[in-house]
Design a protein around this motif. Structure first.
Motif, PDB file in Angstrom:
ATOM      1  N   ASP A   1      16.634  14.533  11.514  1.00 12.38           N
ATOM      2  CA  ASP A   1      17.246  14.772  12.817  1.00 12.38           C
ATOM      3  C   ASP A   1      18.374  13.767  13.071  1.00 12.38           C
ATOM      4  OD1 ASP A   1      15.587  16.922  13.011  1.00 12.38           O
ATOM      5  OD2 ASP A   1      14.149  15.960  14.334  1.00 12.38           O
ATOM      6  N   GLN A   2      18.427  13.170  14.241  1.00 14.84           N
ATOM      7  CA  GLN A   2      19.593  12.378  14.611  1.00 14.84           C
ATOM      8  C   GLN A   2      19.558  10.989  13.977  1.00 14.84           C
ATOM      9  OE1 GLN A   2      20.628  13.287  19.023  1.00 14.84           O
ATOM     10  NE2 GLN A   2      18.420  13.484  18.859  1.00 14.84           N
ATOM     11  N   PRO A   3      20.702  10.503  13.502  1.00 17.21           N
ATOM     12  CA  PRO A   3      20.746   9.185  12.864  1.00 17.21           C
ATOM     13  C   PRO A   3      20.893   8.071  13.889  1.00 17.21           C
ATOM     14  CG  PRO A   3      22.915  10.175  12.773  1.00 17.21           C
ATOM     15  CD  PRO A   3      22.004  11.196  13.434  1.00 17.21           C
ATOM     16  N   VAL A   4      20.723   6.826  13.446  1.00 19.41           N
ATOM     17  CA  VAL A   4      20.979   5.668  14.312  1.00 19.41           C
ATOM     18  C   VAL A   4      22.382   5.122  14.088  1.00 19.41           C
ATOM     19  CG1 VAL A   4      18.537   5.041  14.367  1.00 19.41           C
ATOM     20  CG2 VAL A   4      20.042   3.977  12.672  1.00 19.41           C
ATOM     21  N   VAL A   5      23.053   5.570  13.034  1.00 17.18           N
ATOM     22  CA  VAL A   5      24.418   5.144  12.735  1.00 17.18           C
ATOM     23  C   VAL A   5      25.293   6.390  12.670  1.00 17.18           C
ATOM     24  CG1 VAL A   5      25.940   4.022  11.062  1.00 17.18           C
ATOM     25  CG2 VAL A   5      23.659   3.085  11.499  1.00 17.18           C
ATOM     26  N   GLY A   6      26.382   6.392  13.415  1.00 13.98           N
ATOM     27  CA  GLY A   6      27.286   7.525  13.438  1.00 13.98           C
ATOM     28  C   GLY A   6      28.338   7.426  12.346  1.00 13.98           C
ATOM     29  N   LEU A   7      29.014   8.550  12.105  1.00 11.94           N
ATOM     30  CA  LEU A   7      30.100   8.618  11.128  1.00 11.94           C
ATOM     31  C   LEU A   7      31.305   9.290  11.779  1.00 11.94           C
ATOM     32  CD1 LEU A   7      31.310   8.425   8.241  1.00 11.94           C
ATOM     33  CD2 LEU A   7      30.246  10.643   7.760  1.00 11.94           C
ATOM     34  N   ASN A   8      32.430   8.581  11.794  1.00 11.79           N
ATOM     35  CA  ASN A   8      33.702   9.117  12.266  1.00 11.79           C
ATOM     36  C   ASN A   8      34.686   9.157  11.109  1.00 11.79           C
ATOM     37  OD1 ASN A   8      32.604   9.154  14.798  1.00 11.79           O
ATOM     38  ND2 ASN A   8      33.984   7.655  15.693  1.00 11.79           N
ATOM     39  N   ILE A   9      35.372  10.267  10.942  1.00 16.12           N
ATOM     40  CA  ILE A   9      36.419  10.381   9.933  1.00 16.12           C
ATOM     41  C   ILE A   9      37.718  10.696  10.659  1.00 16.12           C
ATOM     42  CG2 ILE A   9      37.225  11.618   7.886  1.00 16.12           C
ATOM     43  CD1 ILE A   9      34.339  12.147   7.156  1.00 16.12           C
TER      44      ILE A   9
END
Length: 760
Positions: free
Chosen positions: A123-131
C-alpha cells in the motif's frame, strides 16, 4: 555526504564478511588504481556530485532551496556520480544516503523504502518519489529505469508540510536532463554475465532558441541469477523497455514550460523465493509480474514581480498483473492473480516570494485516483485437501467430506477510488545569523473500496464410504467501505549560520502523517473463511478490521549540521533524530494455514539514531563516506497473542554504511583523454525479519569497483559487482507455516560503452 564515486560495483553478504573475502576485495581495488596512474598526466579534479550547473536552464526543485542551507538531512548525487555508480533507478541508490535502504527482492512491484526505522511493504509508502517535480502516486510504479538523470536528492525526515501524502519518512527527488541545457546524441550499451544487457539511445535538440525536445529510448534485460529447480526455468528473467519524451519551452524570460511523458514496460519472472527447509527454489505454478505504465507531467513556472508561481499537473496510468504460486512449494496449494488498472491525476499550485529578511511559500494540492482490480485465488488439490477438508474431517471423522472438484476459484473484484486535497504554507525569517521557519499543512484524504467476492463450488459428506449429503457452496457478497482522514501538520525549525562560510547548525520538530486505507490482499483469507462456514467452521473475522488499517502519525525531533572546511574541499554533515510514532503501519503475514499479507497498526514505537556523512577532495582523489545507525523499537505492541513491546521493528536495518574513493587523470595530445578508477563498500544490517525478533540478517558488506577509459566522446568502463560473491538475504517470511527467503545476487561483471556527441 560521504558517497564514494565508484563505478558500478557493489558487494553484499548475508553472513559476516569473512576476512579473506574482504581482503580479496581490497587487494583488487588496490591493484586497479595504481595500474591506471602511470604516465605524464595532468590532474583532473573529481567532479563533485552535489552541484549541477546547466548552461541555460538550472534543474531545480520548485519547493526546495539551497541544499547547503536546508534545516534537514539531504543527500544529493549529480550526473557524474550517478553515471559512475550506474544509478538508473531508486533501488541502486540504496545505502548511499545514511539510514536509507531499499532491498531488492520479489519483483519490480516490490519497491519498499526504509528510512530511519520507518517503512511499509504494501500500500502507501513512507517515502515519496517525485520525477521532475511530479509525484508518483503508486508505490508499485516506483521501480523503473531512467537514464540521463541530472540530479537525485534523498531527503530524510518528514516532508509532509510541502510534499504531502506518502512523505512522512522522506522524499526522493529525481531531475532529468533538459534539452535546453544540453544538445546532442547519447548512446550507451552494457553487457554482463547472466546475459544482462542494457542499451539506450537519446537525442536532445533545439527546435527554436527557446524550445527544445529530447527523446530517450531504453531496453534492459537479464536471464537472472536464480532458477526454479522444479522445472529448471529462470526465476529471475526480465525484459524491460521505456521511452521518455521531454519538451522544454521558454516563451519569455519569466516563463518556463516543461512537459515530460514516460512510457515503461516491465515483463519479468520474479519472486525467486527459496524454501528454508529444502534450500531450493522449487514451485510448480507460474510466478511473474507484468506492468505497463504511462505518466505525463506538465510544469509551468511564471515569475511575477516579487512572486514565483508554478503549477504541476500530471496524469498517471498503470496496468499491471502479478501472478503468484502463493505457497512457493512444488504442490498444488493455490495461485493468486492480482490484475489492476489504475488512473490518477495530480494538481499542485505553488507560490513563493520574499521581502527583505522574510521568505514564504504556499500552495494547494489535490489528487484523485481510481483503480479496478481482479484478485482471484485458484485452489488446487493439495490446498483443498489440507486447508478445506482436513479440519472438518478431523472434527467429525464419521462423516468425512470431500470436495467435488479438485480445483476451484475464489473470486474477488474491487473498485478502489481515493482522492484528497491539501493547503500548505511555510514562512522563514532571517534575523542576523539566525533563521526561523514555521510550516503548517491541512490535509484531507478519502479512501474507499467497493468489493465483490464470489465462489461457486460444492462438496459431499461421506458415511461408511458412501455419499451421504451434497452441499452446494455459493457465495456472492458485495459491499462498500470508506474512510475519511483529516490532519493538521505543523513544523518548527531554527538554524544558525556559522561564520566564515563554515556552514550551519539546525534543530527542528515536525509532525509526519500517512493516511490509512484498505488491504485487498486479505480478501482471499476472508473468502476462505466464508467457504469454511459451509463445512461447519464458524468464521472468525470482522471485515473492516481485517482489511482496514488506521493512519500512522509521528513526531520527528532532529538536530544537525552542514559543515564546510578547507575552501569547500572538506564537507561534512551530521544529524541526530528521535521519532515518536503512533499506530505505526506494519505489514505482517497471517498466522496458521493462511496466506497473503495484511497491514496492521502497532500501538506505539520509538526510533532514534545518528547520521554522518562527508566528502573530501585532494588532487586527483575524492573520498566519500556515510554511516547511519537506527534503533527502532516498539513501545507498545500487543497483537492479542504476544506482547512485542521492547522488540526491534522488523525489516528496517540498524546500520547502513557507504564508503568509496575515486581517482581520475586526464591526458593531452593523446587518443586516450582520461582514466578513472573507483571502488566502494556498502554495508547493511542487522535486519530482523519478524516482530518476535527470532530471525535476522546480520550486518554484511559488499564491495564494488570499476575502471573507465575516456577517448574523447567515447568512454569504455569495466565494472563488477559483489566481487567477493558474499551471500546475504534480502527478504524472509513465513507463509502457511513454511519459511522462505530470497538470496541477494552473486558476483556480476561486465563492460559498458558510452558515446556522447554534443552538437555545436
Amino acid at each position: 555526504m560521504f558517497k564514494f564515486l565508484i563505478p558500478s560495483f557493489s558487494i553484499h553478504s548475508n553472513k559476516h564478511l569473512s576476512a579473506r573475502r574482504l581482503t580479496l576485495g581490497v587487494l583488487l581495488v588496490a591493484a586497479i588504481t595504481p595500474a591506471l596512474a602511470a604516465g605524464n598526466t595532468a590532474p583532473v579534479k573529481a567532479e563533485a556530485d552535489t552541484v549541477l550547473t546547466l548552461r541555460e536552464v538550472s534543474v531545480t526543485g520548485i519547493k526546495g532551496g539551497a541544499l547547503a542551507n536546508h534545516d534537514e538531512a539531504v543527500t544529493s548525487l549529480g550526473e557524474a556520480a550517478l553515471q559512475r555508480l550506474d544509478v538508473v533507478n531508486i533501488k541502486q541508490a540504496s545505502e548511499i544516503a545514511p539510514n536509507f535502504y531499499i532491498p531488492a527482492y520479489g519483483s519490480r512491484m516490490t519497491s519498499t523504502v526504509y528510512v530511519r526505522g520507518l517503512g511499509a511493504r504494501i500500500d502507501q509508502p513512507v517515502v515519496g518519489l517525485n520525477i521532475d517535480n511530479v509525484p508518483i502516486l503508486n508505490k508499485d510504479n516506483f521501480d523503473f529505469d531512467l537514464t540521463d538523470i541530472a540530479r537525485l536528492e534523498i531527503l530524510r525526515g518528514p516532508q509532509n508540510i510541502l510534499y504531502g501524502r506518502n512523505t512522512m519518512g522522506g522524499l526522493i527527488n529525481i531531475y532529468t536532463l533538459s534539452p535546453l541545457s544540453w544538445q546532442g546524441v547519447r548512446l550507451r550499451a552494457t553487457y554482463g554475465n547472466h546475459n544482462t544487457y542494457k542499451a539506450s539511445a537519446a537525442i536532445y535538440g533545439r527546435l527554436a532558441p527557446g524550445l527544445g525536445m529530447g527523446l530517450n529510448l531504453l531496453a534492459t534485460g537479464t536471464d537472472g541469477f536464480y532458477r526454479n529447480e522444479y522445472n529448471n526455468t529462470p526465476a529471475g528473467r526480465e525484459r524491460d523497455w521505456s521511452a521518455r519524451w521531454k519538451t522544454a519551452w521558454r516563451p519569455a524570460e519569466n516563463v518556463m514550460v516543461e512537459n515530460a511523458a514516460t512510457l515503461t514496460i516491465a515483463r519479468q519472472n520474479g519472486y525467486p523465493y527459496q524454501s528454508v527447509a529444502s534450500g531450493k527454489i522449487a514451485y510448480n505454478d507460474t510466478c511473474y509480474y507484468r506492468r505497463t505504465s504511462f505518466t505525463d507531467g506538465l510544469t509551468v513556472k511564471h515569475r511575477f514581480r516579487g512572486i514565483d508561481f508554478s503549477s504541476i499537473i500530471s496524469f498517471q496510468y498503470i496496468d499491471d498483473d502479478m501472478t503468484l504460486d502463493q505457497d512457493f512449494l512444488p504442490v498444488d496449494y493455490f495461485t493468486l492473480t492480482q490484475a489492476r488498472k489504475e488512473w490518477g491525476v495530480t494538481a499542485d499550485f505553488v507560490a513563493r516570494g520574499s521581502k527583505g529578511a522574510y521568505r514564504w511559500l504556499g500552495g494547494a494540492f489535490g489528487f484523485g485516483k481510481r483503480g479496478r482490480m481482479s484478485a482471484p485465488v485458484t485452489f488446487g488439490d493439495y490446498g483443498i485437501t489440507n486447508l478445506l477438508e482436513a479440519k472438518p474431517t478431523q472434527q467429525n471423522p464419521s462423516y468425512p467430506l470431500r470436495w467435488d472438484e479438485r480445483s476451484f476459484l475464489l473470486g474477488s473484484d474491487f473498485t478502489l477510488p481515493s482522492w484528497g486535497a491539501s493547503a500548505y504554507h511555510e514562512s522563514s525569517l532571517t534575523l542576523g545569523d539566525w533563521n526561523l521557519t514555521l510550516g503548517l499543512r491541512f490535509d484531507w484524504e478519502h479512501a474507499a473500496i467497493d468489493y465483490h467476492s464470489h465462489c461457486e463450488s460444492s462438496f459431499t459428506y461421506y458415511h461408511d464410504g458412501e455419499p451421504y449429503r451434497n452441499v452446494p457452496v455459493k457465495i456472492d457478497k458485495r459491499g462498500a467501505l470508506s474512510k475519511d482522514f483529516f490532519q493538521l501538520l505543523p513544523k518548527l525549525s531554527v538554524s544558525y549560520t556559522l561564520p566564515a562560510s563554515a556552514g550551519n547548525i539546525y534543530a527542528s520538530a515536525t509532525k509526519g502523517y500517512k493516511a490509512g486505507g484498505y488491504n485487498t490482499q486479505m480478501f482471499s483469507q476472508v473468502l476462505q473463511q466464508d467457504v469454511m462456514e459451509f463445512t461447519g467452521i464458524n468464521p472468525d473475522y470482522d471485515l473492516e478490521e481485517t482489511i482496514g488499517y488506521d493512519p500512522e502519525k509521528n513526531w520527528t525531533f532532529e538536530a544537525g549540521a552542514h559543515l564546510s572546511f578547507l575552501g569547500g574541499r572538506l564537507r561534512a554533515d551530521a544529524a541526530l533524530f528521535w521519532i515518536e510514532c503512533a499506530d505505526q503501519q506494519l505489514t505482517v503475514f497471517p498466522e496458521g494455514d493462511t496466506t497473503g499479507r495484511m497491514m496492521t497498526n502497532a500501538g506505539k514505537s520509538r526510533s532514534r539514531g545518528v547520521e554522518l556523512s562527508g566528502t573530501f577532495s585532494a588532487g586527483d582523489w575524492e573520498f566519500r563516506a556515510s554511516y547511519g545507525h537506527t534503533d527502532a523499537r516498539f513501545r507498545e505492541f500487543d497483537n492479542g497473542k504476544a506482547d512485542y513491546s521492547g522488540n526491534t521493528v522488523p525489516y528496517a536495518p540498524a546500520n547502513t554504511l557507504f564508503a568509496g574513493a575515486t581517482w581520475g587523470k586526464s591526458f593531452s595530445g593523446m587518443a586516450l583523454t582520461g582514466l578513472t578508477a573507483q571502488a566502494n563498500v556498502r554495508g547493511v544490517g542487522r535486519v530482523w525479519w519478524d516482530e518476535a525478533n527470532t530471525v535476522s540478517q546480520p550486518f554484511y558488506c559488499s564491495v564494488g569497483a570499476s575502471a573507465t577509459a575516456d577517448f574523447g566522446d567515447l568512454a569504455v568502463e569495466l565494472w563488477a559487482d559483489n566481487i567477493t560473491a558474499t551471500q546475504y538475504d534480502t527478504f524472509y517470511f513465513v507463509s502457511i507455516r513454511n519459511a522462505f527467503l530470497q538470496r541477494g545476487p552473486g558476483a556480476t561483471f561486465g563492460l559498458t560503452a558510452r558515446w556522447n556527441l554534443e552538437f555545436d
